[in-house]
Design an enzyme around this catalytic site. Structure first.
Site, PDB file in Angstrom:
ATOM      1  N   ALA A 198       4.630 121.940  -6.148  1.00  0.00           N
ATOM      2  CA  ALA A 198       3.582 121.145  -6.800  1.00  0.00           C
ATOM      3  C   ALA A 198       2.225 121.309  -6.100  1.00  0.00           C
ATOM      4  O   ALA A 198       2.113 121.988  -5.080  1.00  0.00           O
ATOM      5  CB  ALA A 198       4.001 119.677  -6.821  1.00  0.00           C
ATOM      6  N   HIS A 199       1.220 120.661  -6.656  1.00  0.00           N
ATOM      7  CA  HIS A 199      -0.144 120.835  -6.145  1.00  0.00           C
ATOM      8  C   HIS A 199      -0.308 120.342  -4.707  1.00  0.00           C
ATOM      9  O   HIS A 199       0.288 119.370  -4.302  1.00  0.00           O
ATOM     10  CB  HIS A 199      -1.190 120.187  -7.054  1.00  0.00           C
ATOM     11  CG  HIS A 199      -0.953 118.760  -7.423  1.00  0.00           C
ATOM     12  ND1 HIS A 199      -1.771 118.078  -8.279  1.00  0.00           N
ATOM     13  CD2 HIS A 199       0.024 117.895  -7.077  1.00  0.00           C
ATOM     14  CE1 HIS A 199      -1.321 116.861  -8.434  1.00  0.00           C
ATOM     15  NE2 HIS A 199      -0.236 116.720  -7.722  1.00  0.00           N
ATOM     16  N   ASN A 200      -1.125 121.061  -3.974  1.00  0.00           N
ATOM     17  CA  ASN A 200      -1.528 120.687  -2.614  1.00  0.00           C
ATOM     18  C   ASN A 200      -0.411 120.813  -1.578  1.00  0.00           C
ATOM     19  O   ASN A 200      -0.598 120.418  -0.428  1.00  0.00           O
ATOM     20  CB  ASN A 200      -2.081 119.257  -2.571  1.00  0.00           C
ATOM     21  CG  ASN A 200      -3.156 119.024  -3.613  1.00  0.00           C
ATOM     22  OD1 ASN A 200      -4.041 119.854  -3.783  1.00  0.00           O
ATOM     23  ND2 ASN A 200      -3.071 117.929  -4.338  1.00  0.00           N
TER      24      ASN A 200
END
Lengths: 342, 342, 342
Positions: free
Chosen positions: B243-245
């Site tokens: 997922a993001h980050n």
């Protein structure tokens, strides 16, 4: 496609009762069908609908006796449900295999051959030394790598990818985005903590009548000449993972998001529920059912068992344990009371 | 590719015993190899096969003394297994990087540059302002969005997709259907119950020697200038979700269908089993092993632990609890008996 | 894109304090922004940065009083954070919809129409009888099958695939590799142990403002005329599985790798955690939260519940049971001690 009621009746060995020239272009439910659609009445529980239906024609049993006037043309057959199902399948097959010809631009490498009644969608890719059978439909953006073989009547949907050397049987379906033959996940740990890729040089064999769901992945075998093997009639749903060197038997079905780890061998006529998985290097007996979300930790040797659980075991035992897991606060309380007494 | 036994022996610093002109075009197991294949005998447990093998040549130890006549040409080397492995790797590398040139039609946008020894398959797409290094192989239907950078010797297989601004290191492998840089799943709930997309404007960085499995997804970071980061040497299997980050450390391996939630930071040399997952916004220490199907609920601060369980904790403790979970019917029975007595 | 500080201030109804001709080409954090970037100061905890920032311009509150000299141009607005967020969204929208025109080669079949401000990337495919609205962006290698409809302002990213007859609303986003409308997993067991495919003849409807993650799959409905339905405002993350005939309500969010089995109906404003799943043919009430990795075994009839567990039930009860599961060795020990006493 359009047919007259007379044509359909001839096909089904049925008798026409009404206007045989009525034109039919589709199939529908008796409650919803329009005047160009054909429906059926099998279960007399639904008889009321035949007096109000807007369908152009209705298949009914030869013995059916109407109690009121019916506007639709009737086709009297032995078994209306079976006839409807047969028509549905014929219709679906006709639609599914309706594409043909070559849309440009598409790519085909040297020494590759295709059979008759082929469809090659725009931007589809066929590498070198590929052999494609008859009546194969390769949709747009699909990729068939070098040295692949594809049997007759196989559907390769948009954007699916067959790595080099994949062998695909006849009457297979490979849904959009599926990947066949990607490298197995094999990495040898090095002394400095890094990993070195173990060359994955085998390939994948799908036997006849295999279905591969959308975005499912089947990895190739590790050794040159070896194959990850999916046997005849097996159906994999979407987003399934089949690791390197796995063998899946005949007529096994695996629901979405299930995953089989490397070198595991699965028997015939097994059923895997969604999000289930197995560890690697085990054997699963024929006719094993693995319930949804189950993790299979070791070989299943006896045929016909049903396995369930996070670390799976016999389903009845698992459900007994899980029922008591839900009661643990109560069990703990009972224990406390005994301790007080003690 | 074809080589004479003499050529191979020279490469391996080995001595030829037999016909050095024998032509070799592949590698095989001693029991299965044909007359154009090279095999090896390392473990003398398998010595019997050398007297019956159909292989064209066999690598043996310099000290090997035959007890019967051998039809294959021998190549005597220090360590036959190591030599075989080295050849296997060289062969695999040669095969893997054998594609070159540009197949048409393929697309390359303005201000983009590619290095030497490039392969661009038909229908591959390179956007604007893209920098591609040397010896990069971009297969058919792959997509490299605007402003991407790709290092030397990186393989981008069929139909993989790199969103705008992705930065890919050298010696990376991106398997078919993988997606790099898609929007993170960030939505702000509104008063009326609907959701508003939070702009995902960051990108993805894969450092060198990273491998991304088929149909795996790595989302971009939320903020402009930030990156979802996969560090050097890390290997992700198929159908993995990052997922993001998220930051994943060096030389970490994640098996198929595992998933890491947003903003989690994973250390170096970790191992994630299949279908494992973590919650978001946590930190996982170096050398953590997360067993298959485990859910990691909170940060792991001490290095070197193994975590297992639906809500994961120490593997030994989990297995103790799970063994007793299986015995809950028995525990319940024992409790009942005590209650009766009481 | 470049704007002067004066232009931005006019847009935001703000007042310029400094050089209004400063050119801004991006947004950044106050600590990291460069001289062509705009940032903001909202929380005065971060006031120190405004005196050292290299940003070209800073949005501050109308009431902000500087304690030291500031090199950046100031834009004074009512609410700097809200203004920054609004700019971020506008900027993101401008970037996201910046593509336009038709890159060649791309394919469009007969009787298909596209609206204004369209982007059709190279190797994108539009079948026959397709209707595409205005401002739709179809990236490279995306596939829109025959008879599809796509509403205005919808983004169809690289390599996503829409099977024949899919109906996509306005303001939808379909990420790379997603598959819409693949065949449902329906197979009728035959007497000889094999399976026969049940024709999957329905389609998929995505209403407006739906977002579909990368490599997610939504299967079509079984019956002609029926649809698998994702209602307005619902967001699916990556690698999600939606089986045939499923209905998902409005403004529901489903995290990565979750899966919904066939014919299940999910209400509005539900939340599904990662790797969660439901069995088929059940109903989930509005505002249900399903925690990560949960399996939902039966219908949830009361609104607003949170479900957790391998076979999920009320989250509080599950967590109580799971805490005691972790204590099972202790419980077993206590039981043994009572048994000894007894």
């Amino acid at each position: 496609m359009e047919f007259s009621v007379n044509q359909i009746a001839a096909l089904l060995n049925g008798e026409v009762d009404g206007n045989g020239e009525t034109i039919i272009s589709g199939l529908g439910k008796i409650q919803e069908a329009n005047s160009h659609q054909l429906s059926f009445l099998s279960n007399l529980k639904y008889e009321q609908h035949i007096y109000t239906t807007k369908a152009g024609a209705i298949m009914v049993s030869k013995s059916f006796v109407a109690e009121k006037p019916i506007s639709a043309t009737l086709i009297r057959v032995e078994d209306p449900y079976a006839s409807f199902t047969a028509l549905l399948e014929e219709y679906h097959k006709a639609v599914t295999f309706s594409k043909s010809g070559v849309e440009e631009p598409s790519y085909i490498g040297e020494n590759s051959s295709v059979g008759t009644d082929i469809y090659r969608g725009a931007f589809s890719y066929i590498g070198k030394n590929v052999k494609i059978g008859n009546n194969v439909k390769i949709y747009s953006n699909a990729y068939v790598g070098d040295n692949c073989t594809v049997g007759d009547n196989t559907l390769i949907y948009a954007g699916s990818k067959l790595y080099e050397g994949s062998i695909i049987g006849s009457n297979c379906t490979i849904h959009a985005g599926a990947v066949i033959g990607s490298d197995g996940f094999g990495f040898a740990p090095q002394e400095n903590g890094s990993y070195k890729a173990i060359p994955q040089m085998g390939h994948v064999i799908l036997e006849d009548n295999v279905s591969i769901g959308a975005n499912t992945v089947v990895d190739c075998a590790t050794f040159h000449g070896d194959a990850t093997l999916i046997k005849e009639g097996t159906k994999l749903d979407n987003l399934v993972q089949i690791a390197h060197n796995v063998k899946v038997g005949k007529n096994t079905v695996m629901a979405a998001q299930s995953g089989i780890s490397g070198s595991t061998e699965i028997g015939d006529n097994c059923i895997f529920g969604g999000q289930s998985a197995t560890v690697g290097h085990i054997t699963i007996a024929n006719k094993t059912t693995v319930a949804a979300k189950t993790g299979v930790p070791k070989s299943i040797k006896k045929e016909g068992q049903t396995i369930f659980g996070y670390i799976g075991f016999d389903i009845k035992k698992f459900l007994s344990s899980y029922a008591l897991f839900k009661s643990l606060p109560d069990i703990n309380q009972r224990l406390r009371e005994l301790e007080k007494k003690g």
